[in-house]
Write a protein that holds these residues in place. Sequence first.
Motif, PDB file in Angstrom:
ATOM      1  N   VAL A  23       0.863  -1.182   0.000  1.00  0.00           N
ATOM      2  CA  VAL A  23       0.000   0.000   0.000  1.00  0.00           C
ATOM      3  C   VAL A  23       0.896   1.227   0.000  1.00  0.00           C
ATOM      4  CG1 VAL A  23      -1.746   1.292   1.266  1.00  0.00           C
ATOM      5  CG2 VAL A  23      -1.820  -1.193   1.284  1.00  0.00           C
ATOM      6  N   GLU A  24       0.649   2.159  -0.911  1.00  0.00           N
ATOM      7  CA  GLU A  24       1.371   3.428  -0.951  1.00  0.00           C
ATOM      8  C   GLU A  24       0.380   4.546  -0.673  1.00  0.00           C
ATOM      9  OE1 GLU A  24       3.205   3.713  -4.779  1.00  0.00           O
ATOM     10  OE2 GLU A  24       4.721   2.226  -4.278  1.00  0.00           O
ATOM     11  N   MET A  25       0.734   5.438   0.262  1.00  0.00           N
ATOM     12  CA  MET A  25      -0.173   6.513   0.652  1.00  0.00           C
ATOM     13  C   MET A  25       0.430   7.873   0.314  1.00  0.00           C
ATOM     14  SD  MET A  25      -1.688   5.132   4.231  1.00  0.00           S
ATOM     15  CE  MET A  25      -0.125   4.697   4.948  1.00  0.00           C
ATOM     16  N   THR A  26      -0.395   8.731  -0.257  1.00  0.00           N
ATOM     17  CA  THR A  26       0.009  10.082  -0.634  1.00  0.00           C
ATOM     18  C   THR A  26      -0.969  11.071  -0.019  1.00  0.00           C
ATOM     19  OG1 THR A  26       0.850   9.241  -2.730  1.00  0.00           O
ATOM     20  CG2 THR A  26       0.506  11.601  -2.579  1.00  0.00           C
ATOM     21  N   LEU A  27      -0.427  12.137   0.558  1.00  0.00           N
ATOM     22  CA  LEU A  27      -1.227  13.175   1.185  1.00  0.00           C
ATOM     23  C   LEU A  27      -1.145  14.444   0.347  1.00  0.00           C
ATOM     24  CD1 LEU A  27      -2.842  14.164   3.695  1.00  0.00           C
ATOM     25  CD2 LEU A  27      -0.650  14.868   4.646  1.00  0.00           C
ATOM     26  N   ILE A  42       2.098  18.010  -2.342  1.00  0.00           N
ATOM     27  CA  ILE A  42       1.878  16.566  -2.419  1.00  0.00           C
ATOM     28  C   ILE A  42       3.032  15.880  -1.708  1.00  0.00           C
ATOM     29  CG2 ILE A  42       1.620  14.596  -3.957  1.00  0.00           C
ATOM     30  CD1 ILE A  42       0.537  16.554  -6.064  1.00  0.00           C
ATOM     31  N   MET A  43       2.697  15.044  -0.706  1.00  0.00           N
ATOM     32  CA  MET A  43       3.723  14.374   0.084  1.00  0.00           C
ATOM     33  C   MET A  43       3.465  12.871   0.117  1.00  0.00           C
ATOM     34  SD  MET A  43       3.860  16.913   3.328  1.00  0.00           S
ATOM     35  CE  MET A  43       2.135  17.332   3.297  1.00  0.00           C
ATOM     36  N   ASP A  44       4.513  12.105  -0.052  1.00  0.00           N
ATOM     37  CA  ASP A  44       4.438  10.661   0.124  1.00  0.00           C
ATOM     38  C   ASP A  44       4.528  10.398   1.622  1.00  0.00           C
ATOM     39  OD1 ASP A  44       4.499   7.944  -0.161  1.00  0.00           O
ATOM     40  OD2 ASP A  44       6.583   7.861  -0.798  1.00  0.00           O
ATOM     41  N   ILE A  45       3.473   9.848   2.225  1.00  0.00           N
ATOM     42  CA  ILE A  45       3.484   9.678   3.680  1.00  0.00           C
ATOM     43  C   ILE A  45       3.831   8.262   4.112  1.00  0.00           C
ATOM     44  CG2 ILE A  45       1.974  11.605   4.179  1.00  0.00           C
ATOM     45  CD1 ILE A  45      -0.314   9.654   4.489  1.00  0.00           C
ATOM     46  N   GLY A  46       4.057   7.368   3.196  1.00  0.00           N
ATOM     47  CA  GLY A  46       4.542   6.060   3.613  1.00  0.00           C
ATOM     48  C   GLY A  46       4.028   4.908   2.785  1.00  0.00           C
ATOM     49  N   ARG A  47       4.574   3.734   3.119  1.00  0.00           N
ATOM     50  CA  ARG A  47       4.210   2.487   2.457  1.00  0.00           C
ATOM     51  C   ARG A  47       3.970   1.428   3.518  1.00  0.00           C
ATOM     52  NH1 ARG A  47       8.450   4.462  -0.845  1.00  0.00           N
ATOM     53  NH2 ARG A  47       7.689   4.892  -2.928  1.00  0.00           N
ATOM     54  N   ILE A  64      -5.686   0.390  -7.934  1.00  0.00           N
ATOM     55  CA  ILE A  64      -4.894  -0.825  -7.772  1.00  0.00           C
ATOM     56  C   ILE A  64      -4.235  -1.122  -9.111  1.00  0.00           C
ATOM     57  CG2 ILE A  64      -4.938  -3.281  -7.231  1.00  0.00           C
ATOM     58  CD1 ILE A  64      -7.508  -2.744  -5.629  1.00  0.00           C
ATOM     59  N   GLU A  65      -2.897  -1.127  -9.116  1.00  0.00           N
ATOM     60  CA  GLU A  65      -2.124  -1.450 -10.319  1.00  0.00           C
ATOM     61  C   GLU A  65      -0.956  -2.327  -9.920  1.00  0.00           C
ATOM     62  OE1 GLU A  65      -0.880   1.907 -12.582  1.00  0.00           O
ATOM     63  OE2 GLU A  65      -2.818   2.890 -12.437  1.00  0.00           O
ATOM     64  N   ASP A  66      -0.773  -3.440 -10.606  1.00  0.00           N
ATOM     65  CA  ASP A  66       0.338  -4.370 -10.361  1.00  0.00           C
ATOM     66  C   ASP A  66       0.419  -4.768  -8.896  1.00  0.00           C
ATOM     67  OD1 ASP A  66       1.037  -4.205 -13.062  1.00  0.00           O
ATOM     68  OD2 ASP A  66       2.348  -2.491 -12.689  1.00  0.00           O
ATOM     69  N   ARG A  67      -0.727  -5.093  -8.295  1.00  0.00           N
ATOM     70  CA  ARG A  67      -0.835  -5.535  -6.896  1.00  0.00           C
ATOM     71  C   ARG A  67      -0.391  -4.489  -5.884  1.00  0.00           C
ATOM     72  NH1 ARG A  67      -2.074 -10.734  -6.063  1.00  0.00           N
ATOM     73  NH2 ARG A  67      -0.935 -10.830  -4.104  1.00  0.00           N
ATOM     74  N   VAL A  68      -0.392  -3.195  -6.302  1.00  0.00           N
ATOM     75  CA  VAL A  68      -0.065  -2.089  -5.407  1.00  0.00           C
ATOM     76  C   VAL A  68      -1.295  -1.202  -5.278  1.00  0.00           C
ATOM     77  CG1 VAL A  68       1.386  -0.057  -5.062  1.00  0.00           C
ATOM     78  CG2 VAL A  68       2.371  -2.130  -6.046  1.00  0.00           C
ATOM     79  N   LEU A  69      -1.742  -0.997  -4.048  1.00  0.00           N
ATOM     80  CA  LEU A  69      -2.886  -0.137  -3.770  1.00  0.00           C
ATOM     81  C   LEU A  69      -2.355   1.260  -3.504  1.00  0.00           C
ATOM     82  CD1 LEU A  69      -5.887   0.356  -3.034  1.00  0.00           C
ATOM     83  CD2 LEU A  69      -5.334  -0.402  -0.725  1.00  0.00           C
ATOM     84  N   SER A  70      -2.702   2.221  -4.358  1.00  0.00           N
ATOM     85  CA  SER A  70      -2.288   3.614  -4.195  1.00  0.00           C
ATOM     86  C   SER A  70      -3.464   4.407  -3.649  1.00  0.00           C
ATOM     87  CB  SER A  70      -1.849   4.212  -5.525  1.00  0.00           C
ATOM     88  OG  SER A  70      -0.740   3.522  -6.034  1.00  0.00           O
ATOM     89  N   ILE A  71      -3.227   5.089  -2.527  1.00  0.00           N
ATOM     90  CA  ILE A  71      -4.281   5.821  -1.834  1.00  0.00           C
ATOM     91  C   ILE A  71      -3.920   7.296  -1.796  1.00  0.00           C
ATOM     92  CG2 ILE A  71      -5.455   6.119   0.373  1.00  0.00           C
ATOM     93  CD1 ILE A  71      -4.885   3.157   0.879  1.00  0.00           C
ATOM     94  N   PHE A  72      -4.893   8.167  -2.143  1.00  0.00           N
ATOM     95  CA  PHE A  72      -4.707   9.608  -2.106  1.00  0.00           C
ATOM     96  C   PHE A  72      -5.652  10.203  -1.072  1.00  0.00           C
ATOM     97  CE2 PHE A  72      -3.412   8.243  -6.283  1.00  0.00           C
ATOM     98  CZ  PHE A  72      -2.200   8.866  -6.423  1.00  0.00           C
ATOM     99  N   ILE A  73      -5.077  10.855  -0.067  1.00  0.00           N
ATOM    100  CA  ILE A  73      -5.842  11.502   0.986  1.00  0.00           C
ATOM    101  C   ILE A  73      -5.638  13.001   0.836  1.00  0.00           C
ATOM    102  CG2 ILE A  73      -6.144  11.756   3.474  1.00  0.00           C
ATOM    103  CD1 ILE A  73      -4.931   8.921   3.714  1.00  0.00           C
ATOM    104  N   GLU A  74      -6.730  13.764   0.827  1.00  0.00           N
ATOM    105  CA  GLU A  74      -6.636  15.205   0.619  1.00  0.00           C
ATOM    106  C   GLU A  74      -7.218  15.939   1.816  1.00  0.00           C
ATOM    107  OE1 GLU A  74      -7.329  17.451  -3.320  1.00  0.00           O
ATOM    108  OE2 GLU A  74      -9.237  17.424  -2.279  1.00  0.00           O
TER     109      GLU A  74
END
Length: 75
Positions: A23-27, A42-47, A64-74
Amino acid sequence: MIRIRKRYRDDPEEIDEGEIDRVEMTLVTYKKVCCGHKKKAIMDIGRISEPKDLHLLNVKEYSIEDRVLSIFIEI
């Protein structure tokens, strides 16, 4: 089970953790500057490398791309 509740929605969506490796999270934040303008940051807040039981609220969007869940929190 991974539960994601999108902003302005009451029911969380459920994703099986077997489909996700990471899981990759972006704020995304907005800062008020002069004359009513806003500056976007835009900040990468962790994996998370082994997601098992995850419950996230107020998610703007996710994909979800290539078994990676990308989450964007605003905020």
